[in-house]
Design a protein around this motif. Structure first.
Motif, PDB file in Angstrom:
ATOM      1  N   GLY A 256       9.238  -8.209  -2.895  1.00 49.32           N
ATOM      2  CA  GLY A 256       7.949  -7.526  -2.975  1.00 49.32           C
ATOM      3  C   GLY A 256       7.679  -6.836  -4.283  1.00 49.32           C
ATOM      4  O   GLY A 256       6.591  -6.354  -4.507  1.00 49.32           O
ATOM      5  N   ARG A 257       8.659  -6.771  -5.173  1.00 50.75           N
ATOM      6  CA  ARG A 257       8.443  -6.067  -6.447  1.00 50.75           C
ATOM      7  C   ARG A 257       7.403  -6.783  -7.286  1.00 50.75           C
ATOM      8  O   ARG A 257       7.509  -7.969  -7.529  1.00 50.75           O
ATOM      9  CB  ARG A 257       9.735  -5.973  -7.226  1.00 50.75           C
ATOM     10  CG  ARG A 257      10.625  -4.920  -6.682  1.00 50.75           C
ATOM     11  CD  ARG A 257      11.830  -4.777  -7.516  1.00 50.75           C
ATOM     12  NE  ARG A 257      12.872  -4.271  -6.631  1.00 50.75           N
ATOM     13  CZ  ARG A 257      13.950  -3.701  -7.043  1.00 50.75           C
ATOM     14  NH1 ARG A 257      14.193  -3.591  -8.321  1.00 50.75           N
ATOM     15  NH2 ARG A 257      14.819  -3.250  -6.183  1.00 50.75           N
ATOM     16  N   GLY A 258       6.424  -6.026  -7.733  1.00 50.43           N
ATOM     17  CA  GLY A 258       5.390  -6.567  -8.585  1.00 50.43           C
ATOM     18  C   GLY A 258       4.377  -7.443  -7.871  1.00 50.43           C
ATOM     19  O   GLY A 258       3.454  -7.944  -8.489  1.00 50.43           O
ATOM     20  N   ARG A 259       4.555  -7.642  -6.584  1.00 50.94           N
ATOM     21  CA  ARG A 259       3.612  -8.462  -5.818  1.00 50.94           C
ATOM     22  C   ARG A 259       2.654  -7.567  -5.061  1.00 50.94           C
ATOM     23  O   ARG A 259       3.033  -6.510  -4.579  1.00 50.94           O
ATOM     24  CB  ARG A 259       4.371  -9.381  -4.868  1.00 50.94           C
ATOM     25  CG  ARG A 259       5.216 -10.405  -5.646  1.00 50.94           C
ATOM     26  CD  ARG A 259       5.987 -11.332  -4.764  1.00 50.94           C
ATOM     27  NE  ARG A 259       5.125 -11.960  -3.762  1.00 50.94           N
ATOM     28  CZ  ARG A 259       5.610 -12.475  -2.641  1.00 50.94           C
ATOM     29  NH1 ARG A 259       6.892 -12.438  -2.369  1.00 50.94           N
ATOM     30  NH2 ARG A 259       4.790 -13.043  -1.780  1.00 50.94           N
ATOM     31  N   MET A 260       1.444  -8.020  -4.956  1.00 47.13           N
ATOM     32  CA  MET A 260       0.411  -7.248  -4.271  1.00 47.13           C
ATOM     33  C   MET A 260       0.333  -7.682  -2.807  1.00 47.13           C
ATOM     34  O   MET A 260       0.560  -8.845  -2.483  1.00 47.13           O
ATOM     35  CB  MET A 260      -0.952  -7.492  -4.922  1.00 47.13           C
ATOM     36  CG  MET A 260      -1.052  -7.048  -6.362  1.00 47.13           C
ATOM     37  SD  MET A 260      -0.820  -5.274  -6.567  1.00 47.13           S
ATOM     38  CE  MET A 260      -2.390  -4.667  -6.056  1.00 47.13           C
TER      39      MET A 260
END
Length: 148
Positions: free
Chosen positions: A124-128
């Motif tokens: 989930g890092r950097g993902r919207m």
């Protein structure tokens, strides 16, 4: 930070009124923006939903005569050009992806309004997140019930 949709800064008057390059908005654009204003807080409609709503309204008004006025692309164009004076974040893509280039501003609105979201899977890092379209989609009825 301004609550503008893409390119809307150039289309909003100093009093916040909607305006286009001429004195008045095209009739279709005005009707698209009116539908956007009807969408309840915490709910969304797709570009296609708005186009379908307007087509149903046109058929009622003209007893089915005449050609359709526009589809999802035309609704998207109206929102890009004139949507800054209405809750632009409530008119969305059918896949629930946030508006490219405006993800963070839209996400702030969604969280403030309690719009159902799907958080990104995996790291989930950097993902919207995406909109949870099953729960967030408004069917245009006077209540706030979504599609089932």
């Amino acid at each position: 930070m301004s609550e503008q949709s893409p390119a809307a800064d150039a289309h909003e008057g100093s009093d916040g009124a909607r305006q286009g390059s001429g004195d008045a908005l095209p009739e279709y654009a005005e009707r698209v923006l009116e539908v956007a204003e009807l969408i309840p807080s915490g709910r969304v409609m797709t570009y296609g939903d708005v186009a379908e709503w307007l087509e149903d309204e046109r058929r009622e008004r003209t007893a089915g005569a005449g050609r359709p006025e526009g589809g999802p692309r035309q609704v998207g164009r109206v929102m890009a050009l004139y949507g800054g004076a209405v809750p632009w974040w409530r008119v969305v893509r059918a896949d629930g992806a946030l508006l490219p280039g405006h993800e963070r501003r839209a996400l702030d609105h969604y969280r403030a309004e309690g719009t159902p979201l799907k958080e990104p899977g995996g790291s989930g890092r950097g993902r919207m997140p995406r909109l949870d379209m099953r729960r967030a989609r408004w069917d245009g009825e006077t209540g706030t019930e979504g599609h089932t």
